[in-house]
Design an enzyme around this catalytic site. Structure first.
Site, PDB file in Angstrom:
ATOM      1  N   GLY A 127       0.824  -1.145  -0.113  1.00 47.24           N
ATOM      2  CA  GLY A 127       0.136  -0.087   0.001  1.00 47.24           C
ATOM      3  C   GLY A 127       1.013   1.398  -0.014  1.00 47.24           C
TER       4      GLY A 127
ATOM      5  N   GLU B 122       5.334  -6.448   7.603  1.00 42.56           N
ATOM      6  CA  GLU B 122       4.802  -5.100   8.226  1.00 42.56           C
ATOM      7  C   GLU B 122       5.256  -5.004   9.863  1.00 42.56           C
ATOM      8  OE1 GLU B 122       1.835  -5.860   5.176  1.00 42.56           O
ATOM      9  OE2 GLU B 122       2.727  -7.352   6.572  1.00 42.56           O
TER      10      GLU B 122
END
Length: 356
Positions: free
Chosen positions: A66, A137
């Site tokens: 993203g 992440e």
């Protein structure tokens, strides 16, 4: 409208192409909205029988994630733009998860974060020699979202927990073992695969035609690099621990070179992100629906994107690239249950996530 998503529909096939090559096709809010618009239009269109999801040629990424910089910049302020992105992206993830027509995702290249979120719901996921999968992440103070709390706990054994905490990168053979990819094809036969997909989309039972056609083209991907039988045994034994601390202790006790490598990796991650991700995996395993999972992940994302560790992780790994994040809290012991409870808590009713 955005040129970063290209859509077309012809001869039974709806085609979505990611077209943001400079960012390895990382998703932004407009891209997610454009994909939603196309998918909603085709969902009830009787002339569209199947969907193909791929990326523009000439780049090494299917989708690298993203728009992390935007999320961090927004999170450092009022967080409104970041929340709008997560809200839209998660609606896209949910739409794909429940889509009534077969989807084929060509994960030819880097497939991380947001790229995992849009490809994992696909009925057919074709990896190539270029595929690199990861949910990295925890290295930037975030957590494996976009449905990671649903998909990862449902991988064989504790592979999902290992992937969530370490951010391990998998190539095609490992992706097949982990259930991330359904098929492997070298890039030299992707043209034949595209022809097979186009042909299947013109039939009345596209799913069955795709199953037989893609299976006929699928090849073996060779030996796994990460998910060897010995490593799978260690993963299932060690990453079944009742806490992140227990996993660290089990790795230390194991003493193998593999265990030491995992420890070294985990020690670079945000302690807060490790504990958030561990809890997300355990709670996600018991979630009753994908909608419930996405609602939970939106709560977490809305809060974590404004916290110190995400801001610091983006600075250290993406902006300054000194790879020296100063995590706070700096240790696992300093991450309290009360802090985790606050991150996972429901939002005010008018701020909760909802599907389309």
């Amino acid at each position: 409208m955005t040129t970063e998503i290209l859509t077309s529909a012809a001869n039974g096939l709806g085609h979505i192409t990611l077209n943001r090559p400079a960012a390895l096709h990382a998703l932004n809010t407009l891209m997610c909205a454009a994909m939603i618009d196309a998918l909603v239009a085709w969902r009830d269109d009787a002339s569209v029988h199947a969907i193909l999801l791929d990326h523009a040629p000439g780049t090494r990424g299917f989708c690298a994630g993203g728009d992390i910089r935007m999320i961090a910049e927004s999170g450092a302020g009022d967080g409104r733009e970041a929340r709008a992105f997560f809200f839209t992206e998660y609606r896209l993830n949910h739409l794909l998860f429940h889509y009534p027509k077969p989807i084929v995702a060509l994960i030819d290249g880097v497939t991380m974060g947001g790229g995992v979120g849009i490809s994992m719901p696909a009925r057919f996921r074709i990896a190539t020699e270029n595929t690199t999968y990861a949910m990295p992440e925890t290295g930037i103070g975030l957590f494996p979202d976009v449905g990671g709390g649903w998909y990862l706990p449902r991988k064989p054994g504790e592979i999902g927990m290992w992937l969530a905490l370490t951010g391990a990168r998998l190539k095609a053979a490992d992706c097949l073992i982990a259930g991330i990819a359904t098929h492997y094809m070298p890039t030299e036969i992707l043209a034949a695969a595209r022809a097979q997909i186009a042909g299947a989309a013109q039939t009345h039972d596209a799913t069955r035609a795709l199953e037989s056609g893609l299976e006929a083209l699928s090849e073996g991907a060779g030996r796994p690099k990460e998910l060897t039988p010995e490593n799978i045994e260690r993963i299932n034994r060690i990453f079944a621990g009742e806490s992140v601390e227990a996993i660290f202790a089990a790795l230390e006790a194991d003493g193998s070179d593999w265990a030491q490598a995992q420890l070294a990796t985990l020690r670079t991650k945000s302690p807060q992100a490790l504990k958030v991700s561990f809890r997300q995996m355990r709670e996600g395993a018991a979630m009753q629906s994908f909608e419930d999972e996405m609602r939970s992940e939106y709560r977490i994302a809305s809060r974590v994107s404004s916290l110190h560790d995400f801001q610091e992780g983006v600075r250290a790994l993406i902006v300054d690239k000194d790879n020296k994040p100063a995590w706070n809290p700096a240790t696992l012991a300093a991450v309290t249950d009360a802090e985790l409870d606050q991150i996972f808590a429901p939002l005010p009713a008018d701020e909760e996530w909802s599907p389309l």
